[in-house]
Design a protein around this motif. Structure first.
Motif, PDB file in Angstrom:
ATOM      1  N   ARG A  10       2.088   6.688 -13.758  1.00 44.86           N
ATOM      2  CA  ARG A  10       1.307   5.813 -14.632  1.00 44.86           C
ATOM      3  C   ARG A  10      -0.097   6.380 -14.840  1.00 44.86           C
ATOM      4  NH1 ARG A  10       0.245  -0.604 -13.637  1.00 44.86           N
ATOM      5  NH2 ARG A  10      -0.787  -0.973 -15.622  1.00 44.86           N
ATOM      6  N   LEU A  11      -0.670   6.940 -13.783  1.00 43.63           N
ATOM      7  CA  LEU A  11      -1.998   7.542 -13.889  1.00 43.63           C
ATOM      8  C   LEU A  11      -1.960   8.786 -14.777  1.00 43.63           C
ATOM      9  CD1 LEU A  11      -3.215   7.249 -10.192  1.00 43.63           C
ATOM     10  CD2 LEU A  11      -3.678   5.693 -12.091  1.00 43.63           C
ATOM     11  N   ALA A  12      -0.943   9.618 -14.596  1.00 40.76           N
ATOM     12  CA  ALA A  12      -0.814  10.830 -15.406  1.00 40.76           C
ATOM     13  C   ALA A  12      -0.642  10.488 -16.882  1.00 40.76           C
ATOM     14  CB  ALA A  12       0.365  11.670 -14.909  1.00 40.76           C
ATOM     15  N   ALA A  13       0.040   9.395 -17.170  1.00 38.90           N
ATOM     16  CA  ALA A  13       0.287   8.995 -18.557  1.00 38.90           C
ATOM     17  C   ALA A  13      -0.996   8.604 -19.286  1.00 38.90           C
ATOM     18  CB  ALA A  13       1.285   7.842 -18.596  1.00 38.90           C
ATOM     19  N   LEU A  14      -2.042   8.228 -18.546  1.00 38.47           N
ATOM     20  CA  LEU A  14      -3.302   7.834 -19.187  1.00 38.47           C
ATOM     21  C   LEU A  14      -3.865   8.964 -20.044  1.00 38.47           C
ATOM     22  CD1 LEU A  14      -5.082   5.931 -16.269  1.00 38.47           C
ATOM     23  CD2 LEU A  14      -4.049   4.921 -18.317  1.00 38.47           C
ATOM     24  N   LYS A  15      -3.672  10.214 -19.628  1.00 38.26           N
ATOM     25  CA  LYS A  15      -4.228  11.364 -20.354  1.00 38.26           C
ATOM     26  C   LYS A  15      -3.673  11.487 -21.768  1.00 38.26           C
ATOM     27  CE  LYS A  15      -6.888  13.314 -17.272  1.00 38.26           C
ATOM     28  NZ  LYS A  15      -8.287  13.074 -17.438  1.00 38.26           N
TER      29      LYS A  15
END
Length: 151
Positions: A10-15
Protein backbone atom coordinates in the motif's frame (compact mmCIF):
# COMPACT_ATOMS: atom_id res chain seq x y z
CA UNK A 1 0.70 -19.79 7.69
CA UNK A 2 0.85 -16.02 8.22
CA UNK A 3 -0.80 -13.74 5.70
CA UNK A 4 1.59 -11.28 4.04
CA UNK A 5 1.48 -7.75 5.42
CA UNK A 6 -0.46 -5.55 2.93
CA UNK A 7 0.97 -2.29 4.30
CA UNK A 8 4.31 -2.28 2.36
CA UNK A 9 2.45 -2.75 -0.93
CA UNK A 10 0.00 0.00 0.00
CA UNK A 11 2.88 2.35 0.78
CA UNK A 12 4.67 1.53 -2.48
CA UNK A 13 1.46 2.22 -4.42
CA UNK A 14 1.43 5.83 -3.17
CA UNK A 15 4.27 6.68 -5.60
CA UNK A 16 2.11 5.90 -8.64
CA UNK A 17 -1.27 6.98 -7.30
CA UNK A 18 -2.70 10.00 -9.17
CA UNK A 19 -2.70 13.18 -7.08
CA UNK A 20 -6.53 13.48 -6.98
CA UNK A 21 -6.64 9.95 -5.52
CA UNK A 22 -3.98 10.88 -2.94
CA UNK A 23 -6.16 13.82 -1.92
CA UNK A 24 -9.15 11.51 -1.55
CA UNK A 25 -7.08 9.14 0.60
CA UNK A 26 -6.16 12.17 2.74
CA UNK A 27 -9.86 12.96 3.22
CA UNK A 28 -10.55 9.33 4.14
CA UNK A 29 -7.62 8.94 6.56
CA UNK A 30 -7.54 12.39 8.19
CA UNK A 31 -11.21 13.36 7.87
CA UNK A 32 -10.18 16.79 6.60
CA UNK A 33 -9.31 18.56 3.37
CA UNK A 34 -5.73 17.97 2.18
CA UNK A 35 -3.32 20.87 2.61
CA UNK A 36 -2.15 22.78 -0.48
CA UNK A 37 1.32 21.25 -0.32
CA UNK A 38 3.18 19.30 -2.95
CA UNK A 39 2.75 15.66 -3.86
CA UNK A 40 5.80 14.46 -1.90
CA UNK A 41 4.36 15.95 1.29
CA UNK A 42 1.02 14.19 0.71
CA UNK A 43 2.79 10.88 0.05
CA UNK A 44 4.93 11.08 3.18
CA UNK A 45 2.08 12.08 5.50
CA UNK A 46 -0.23 9.44 4.01
CA UNK A 47 2.48 6.81 4.41
CA UNK A 48 2.92 7.77 8.06
CA UNK A 49 -0.84 7.77 8.70
CA UNK A 50 -1.33 4.37 7.03
CA UNK A 51 1.41 2.89 9.22
CA UNK A 52 0.13 4.67 12.31
CA UNK A 53 -3.35 3.21 11.84
CA UNK A 54 -2.03 -0.27 11.05
CA UNK A 55 0.74 -0.57 13.62
CA UNK A 56 -0.12 2.11 16.19
CA UNK A 57 1.25 5.57 16.80
CA UNK A 58 3.96 6.83 19.10
CA UNK A 59 4.13 5.28 22.54
CA UNK A 60 2.80 7.53 25.33
CA UNK A 61 6.28 7.76 26.90
CA UNK A 62 7.71 8.96 23.58
CA UNK A 63 5.01 11.64 23.32
CA UNK A 64 5.77 12.76 26.90
CA UNK A 65 9.50 12.91 26.15
CA UNK A 66 8.92 15.01 23.03
CA UNK A 67 6.68 17.37 25.00
CA UNK A 68 9.36 17.72 27.70
CA UNK A 69 11.99 18.49 25.06
CA UNK A 70 9.69 21.10 23.53
CA UNK A 71 9.20 22.71 26.92
CA UNK A 72 12.97 22.85 27.44
CA UNK A 73 13.31 24.70 24.15
CA UNK A 74 10.48 27.19 24.64
CA UNK A 75 10.26 27.45 28.42
CA UNK A 76 6.76 25.95 28.42
CA UNK A 77 5.35 28.87 26.41
CA UNK A 78 3.06 27.11 23.95
CA UNK A 79 2.62 30.31 21.91
CA UNK A 80 6.27 29.98 20.83
CA UNK A 81 5.50 26.59 19.30
CA UNK A 82 3.39 28.00 16.49
CA UNK A 83 5.33 28.41 13.27
CA UNK A 84 4.98 31.88 11.81
CA UNK A 85 6.56 31.54 8.39
CA UNK A 86 5.05 34.80 7.17
CA UNK A 87 7.16 36.67 9.73
CA UNK A 88 10.03 34.25 10.26
CA UNK A 89 11.93 32.63 7.45
CA UNK A 90 12.29 28.86 7.43
CA UNK A 91 15.53 27.62 8.98
CA UNK A 92 18.61 27.78 6.74
CA UNK A 93 19.01 24.47 4.95
CA UNK A 94 15.27 23.79 4.75
CA UNK A 95 14.26 22.34 1.39
CA UNK A 96 10.97 23.52 -0.09
CA UNK A 97 9.40 21.15 -2.60
CA UNK A 98 6.72 21.95 -5.14
CA UNK A 99 5.50 19.99 -8.13
CA UNK A 100 4.72 22.22 -11.11
CA UNK A 101 3.41 20.77 -14.38
CA UNK A 102 4.77 17.34 -13.48
CA UNK A 103 8.25 18.59 -12.54
CA UNK A 104 9.43 18.68 -8.93
CA UNK A 105 10.97 22.03 -8.01
CA UNK A 106 13.35 22.13 -5.04
CA UNK A 107 14.34 25.37 -3.31
CA UNK A 108 16.90 25.50 -0.50
CA UNK A 109 16.69 28.21 2.16
CA UNK A 110 20.09 29.90 2.49
CA UNK A 111 21.42 32.33 5.08
CA UNK A 112 20.69 35.32 2.84
CA UNK A 113 17.79 34.13 0.69
CA UNK A 114 17.01 31.07 -1.38
CA UNK A 115 18.67 28.87 -3.98
CA UNK A 116 16.94 27.25 -6.96
CA UNK A 117 18.71 25.34 -9.72
CA UNK A 118 22.06 26.46 -8.35
CA UNK A 119 21.23 30.18 -8.52
CA UNK A 120 20.70 32.52 -5.54
CA UNK A 121 17.42 34.44 -5.18
CA UNK A 122 16.33 37.03 -2.64
CA UNK A 123 12.64 36.04 -2.69
CA UNK A 124 10.42 33.02 -3.17
CA UNK A 125 8.19 35.12 -5.42
CA UNK A 126 11.07 35.57 -7.89
CA UNK A 127 11.56 31.80 -7.98
CA UNK A 128 7.83 31.15 -8.42
CA UNK A 129 7.81 33.65 -11.31
CA UNK A 130 10.83 31.94 -12.91
CA UNK A 131 9.10 28.55 -12.63
CA UNK A 132 5.64 29.57 -13.83
CA UNK A 133 6.24 32.62 -15.99
CA UNK A 134 3.54 34.48 -14.04
CA UNK A 135 3.42 36.53 -10.84
CA UNK A 136 2.86 34.51 -7.68
CA UNK A 137 3.16 35.07 -3.98
CA UNK A 138 6.14 32.79 -3.36
CA UNK A 139 4.98 31.82 0.14
CA UNK A 140 1.63 30.65 -1.25
CA UNK A 141 3.22 28.93 -4.27
CA UNK A 142 5.40 26.79 -1.99
CA UNK A 143 2.55 26.05 0.44
CA UNK A 144 3.86 28.13 3.32
CA UNK A 145 0.62 30.14 3.61
CA UNK A 146 -2.92 28.96 3.27
CA UNK A 147 -5.36 30.82 1.07
CA UNK A 148 -6.62 32.98 3.96
CA UNK A 149 -3.14 34.42 4.40
CA UNK A 150 -2.47 32.70 7.71
CA UNK A 151 0.29 30.16 8.27
Amino acid sequence: MNKPDPIPARLAALKTTPTPDLKQQWRDLFDSEPPPFNRRYLESRLAYRIQELAYGGLKPETIRRLERLGEELDGGDRSKRSVRLDRDRPITGTRLLREWQGVEQIVTVTADGFEWQGRPYKSLSAIARAITGTRWNGWVFFGLKNHRGRT
